[in-house]
Design a protein around this motif. Structure first.
Motif, PDB file in Angstrom:
ATOM      1  N   GLN A 119      29.318   2.687  15.897  1.00  0.00           N
ATOM      2  CA  GLN A 119      28.513   2.129  16.972  1.00  0.00           C
ATOM      3  C   GLN A 119      28.798   0.636  17.104  1.00  0.00           C
ATOM      4  O   GLN A 119      28.862  -0.074  16.109  1.00  0.00           O
ATOM      5  CB  GLN A 119      27.017   2.348  16.697  1.00  0.00           C
ATOM      6  CG  GLN A 119      26.602   3.802  16.587  1.00  0.00           C
ATOM      7  CD  GLN A 119      26.721   4.547  17.892  1.00  0.00           C
ATOM      8  OE1 GLN A 119      26.521   3.974  18.973  1.00  0.00           O
ATOM      9  NE2 GLN A 119      27.051   5.837  17.827  1.00  0.00           N
ATOM     10  N   GLY A 120      28.953   0.190  18.357  1.00  0.00           N
ATOM     11  CA  GLY A 120      29.158  -1.226  18.601  1.00  0.00           C
ATOM     12  C   GLY A 120      30.627  -1.614  18.668  1.00  0.00           C
ATOM     13  O   GLY A 120      31.518  -0.840  18.312  1.00  0.00           O
ATOM     14  N   GLN A 121      30.857  -2.819  19.152  1.00  0.00           N
ATOM     15  CA  GLN A 121      32.188  -3.404  19.259  1.00  0.00           C
ATOM     16  C   GLN A 121      32.134  -4.824  18.711  1.00  0.00           C
ATOM     17  O   GLN A 121      31.055  -5.426  18.627  1.00  0.00           O
ATOM     18  CB  GLN A 121      32.654  -3.433  20.723  1.00  0.00           C
ATOM     19  CG  GLN A 121      33.034  -2.094  21.312  1.00  0.00           C
ATOM     20  CD  GLN A 121      34.427  -1.641  20.881  1.00  0.00           C
ATOM     21  OE1 GLN A 121      35.213  -2.438  20.374  1.00  0.00           O
ATOM     22  NE2 GLN A 121      34.729  -0.358  21.096  1.00  0.00           N
ATOM     23  N   THR A 167      28.162  -2.997   8.950  1.00  0.00           N
ATOM     24  CA  THR A 167      27.478  -2.260   7.892  1.00  0.00           C
ATOM     25  C   THR A 167      27.918  -0.806   7.944  1.00  0.00           C
ATOM     26  O   THR A 167      28.349  -0.303   8.990  1.00  0.00           O
ATOM     27  CB  THR A 167      25.952  -2.344   8.047  1.00  0.00           C
ATOM     28  OG1 THR A 167      25.577  -1.843   9.341  1.00  0.00           O
ATOM     29  CG2 THR A 167      25.467  -3.771   7.897  1.00  0.00           C
ATOM     30  N   ALA A 168      27.819  -0.134   6.807  1.00  0.00           N
ATOM     31  CA  ALA A 168      28.236   1.263   6.736  1.00  0.00           C
ATOM     32  C   ALA A 168      27.327   2.027   5.799  1.00  0.00           C
ATOM     33  O   ALA A 168      26.799   1.485   4.820  1.00  0.00           O
ATOM     34  CB  ALA A 168      29.686   1.367   6.269  1.00  0.00           C
ATOM     35  N   HIS A 190      28.613   6.531   8.861  1.00  0.00           N
ATOM     36  CA  HIS A 190      28.089   5.756   9.988  1.00  0.00           C
ATOM     37  C   HIS A 190      28.498   4.288   9.806  1.00  0.00           C
ATOM     38  O   HIS A 190      28.177   3.674   8.788  1.00  0.00           O
ATOM     39  CB  HIS A 190      26.567   5.870  10.064  1.00  0.00           C
ATOM     40  CG  HIS A 190      26.068   7.249  10.354  1.00  0.00           C
ATOM     41  ND1 HIS A 190      26.084   7.793  11.622  1.00  0.00           N
ATOM     42  CD2 HIS A 190      25.555   8.201   9.527  1.00  0.00           C
ATOM     43  CE1 HIS A 190      25.581   9.020  11.573  1.00  0.00           C
ATOM     44  NE2 HIS A 190      25.264   9.296  10.314  1.00  0.00           N
ATOM     45  N   ILE A 191      29.206   3.752  10.791  1.00  0.00           N
ATOM     46  CA  ILE A 191      29.585   2.336  10.783  1.00  0.00           C
ATOM     47  C   ILE A 191      28.914   1.669  11.972  1.00  0.00           C
ATOM     48  O   ILE A 191      28.990   2.167  13.103  1.00  0.00           O
ATOM     49  CB  ILE A 191      31.113   2.161  10.882  1.00  0.00           C
ATOM     50  CG1 ILE A 191      31.810   2.800   9.679  1.00  0.00           C
ATOM     51  CG2 ILE A 191      31.479   0.679  10.971  1.00  0.00           C
ATOM     52  CD1 ILE A 191      33.323   2.764   9.751  1.00  0.00           C
ATOM     53  N   THR A 192      28.270   0.558  11.711  1.00  0.00           N
ATOM     54  CA  THR A 192      27.611  -0.196  12.783  1.00  0.00           C
ATOM     55  C   THR A 192      28.198  -1.597  12.847  1.00  0.00           C
ATOM     56  O   THR A 192      28.269  -2.297  11.834  1.00  0.00           O
ATOM     57  CB  THR A 192      26.091  -0.291  12.553  1.00  0.00           C
ATOM     58  OG1 THR A 192      25.540   1.028  12.486  1.00  0.00           O
ATOM     59  CG2 THR A 192      25.426  -1.057  13.689  1.00  0.00           C
ATOM     60  N   ILE A 193      28.646  -1.965  14.031  1.00  0.00           N
ATOM     61  CA  ILE A 193      29.153  -3.326  14.264  1.00  0.00           C
ATOM     62  C   ILE A 193      28.146  -4.041  15.148  1.00  0.00           C
ATOM     63  O   ILE A 193      27.896  -3.618  16.286  1.00  0.00           O
ATOM     64  CB  ILE A 193      30.533  -3.296  14.937  1.00  0.00           C
ATOM     65  CG1 ILE A 193      31.533  -2.556  14.050  1.00  0.00           C
ATOM     66  CG2 ILE A 193      31.030  -4.713  15.213  1.00  0.00           C
ATOM     67  CD1 ILE A 193      32.906  -2.412  14.658  1.00  0.00           C
TER      68      ILE A 193
END
Length: 405
Positions: A119-121, A167-168, A190-193
């Motif tokens: 999620q996110g860029q 975060t992951a 799950h990876i969040t940028i």
């Protein structure tokens, strides 16, 4: 194909006519960029006039002082794509950081997962460049950002990672048995940028009024920064050297293909299955995408989008012909080889293609080095970028049937 050849010849003739105006165009570009930031330097100009006792400065002297003031200010980023020894253009610096981003994401995706959700860029690079310039040049002990030498690139990297929180976490989902199917456990990464906006960095970096004013002005010139990020002028020293040393009797089709390939050197990261039939800069480059092409250890992972080896070659021919010819006709390196005629290494000229065994990799002949050895332009997974190297690893050379000679 003949129409594409005519387009290449026309473009080559046009470039020859333009070469005589290069000095003028450079000066005009310099003036334009300075004019964009005239408000930022106006107070300095007034101070200079005061120091000279109100003397009327001749226009050219005003321009020199204005340009020098701009280059030493946060607005010097507008000059970052001008050729300078040891420096790289802004989009090449961004590509270096995208390589670090690739490594960081790869480190998070090494285990065997049933699914990866991202999620996110990363942050908008126009904002990142504006924050970097304001922070670096606007500080009390600041330095100019007109030339992105290694120290400035390191500072840009620091700003990027301050603006890019990753975060992951791992989730396991138990799927109970149903009917004839057995139960199973799904492992999901799950990876969040979480990108930080430029305005938020004002507080994080405790910007001074000068830095805040500079950032506001730079953000207002986001289109100008975007143009730098998508600039395809040949500013890398090694690539410029290749173009300057091309044989004067080299055919226009070959020359244009080599020129197109040189535009990408250092600017586009490697991406398995990455293709682009876009004239000019592809806005997808650098954005996070899932690798869907089979056959690579990166398949299924997320990384910044770019080109693979055959994608770079296709882009070079496509752009050299104004979008009228794709040498691979939709295939990879092997398909490109089938549209060539094998030749000996002694017959190789700039613009020919070189291949690894079984067409596992492809590149474009650029020139010869001082020892008479071939220089190859290729998008290499080992370098994670478009690079210029020797011919080591390439075992065959072929002449594209596209060339009319």
């Amino acid at each position: 194909m003949e129409q594409a050849r005519r387009r290449v010849r026309h473009n080559a003739q046009r470039r020859l006519l333009q070469q005589s105006a290069n000095t003028t165009k450079t000066a005009l570009g310099f003036t334009r960029r300075a004019a964009v930031t005239v408000r930022a330097a106006s107070s300095l100009m007034n101070a200079v006039a005061g120091l000279l006792g109100g003397t009327l400065l001749i226009p050219i002297f005003c321009l020199i002082i204005l340009a020098a003031a701009v280059m030493a200010s946060p607005f010097g980023i507008m000059f970052s794509n001008e050729p300078s020894p040891g420096a790289v253009p802004l989009n090449a610096a961004v590509s270096q950081i995208n390589m670090e981003l690739t490594d960081k994401l790869a480190g998070l995706q090494t285990e065997d997962y049933d699914a990866i959700d991202i999620q996110g860029q990363p942050p908008d690079w126009r904002e990142g460049a504006a924050v970097f310039a304001s922070k670096t040049a606007g500080a009390g002990d600041g330095v100019d950002v007109a030339a992105l030498i290694p120290d400035r690139v390191d500072r840009l990297k620091t700003v990027f990672w301050d603006m890019c929180a990753i975060t992951a976490g791992t989730e396991t989902v138990d799927h109970p048995a149903s009917g004839d199917s057995e139960g199973w456990t799904e492992k999901i990464l799950h990876i969040t940028i979480a990108p930080k906006a430029a305005d938020g960095m004002r507080t994080q970096y405790a910007f001074s009024k000068l830095q805040n004013d500079a950032l506001t002005e730079l953000l207002a010139e986001a289109d100008g920064l975007g143009a730098l990020l998508g600039d395809l002028s040949v500013s890398q020293e090694q690539a410029r050297s290749i173009l300057q040393n091309l044989p004067p009797d080299l055919g226009p089709e070959r020359r244009t293909v080599v020129e197109s390939a040189c535009k990408l050197v250092g600017k586009v990261t490697y991406y398995w299955g990455g293709k682009s039939l876009v004239l000019g800069w592809d806005s997808r480059w650098g954005t996070l995408r899932k690798v869907t092409a089979a056959g690579s250890t990166t398949t299924g992972s997320y990384r910044p989008y770019g080109l693979d080896c055959s994608g770079m070659v296709d882009w070079a021919f496509y752009n050299a012909t104004g979008g009228e010819y794709v040498i691979g006709h939709g295939g990879g390196a092997h398909a490109q080889h089938t549209y060539c005629t094998d030749i000996s290494w002694d017959e190789a000229q700039p613009g020919d293609l070189v291949f690894y065994p079984e067409d596992e990799h492809v590149g474009i002949v650029g020139d010869w080095d001082d020892n008479g050895d071939l220089l190859i332009i290729h998008c290499a997974s080992s370098a994670n970028n478009v690079v210029i190297t020797g011919a080591s690893g390439f075992t065959s050379v072929a002449k594209p049937i596209f060339y009319s000679e």
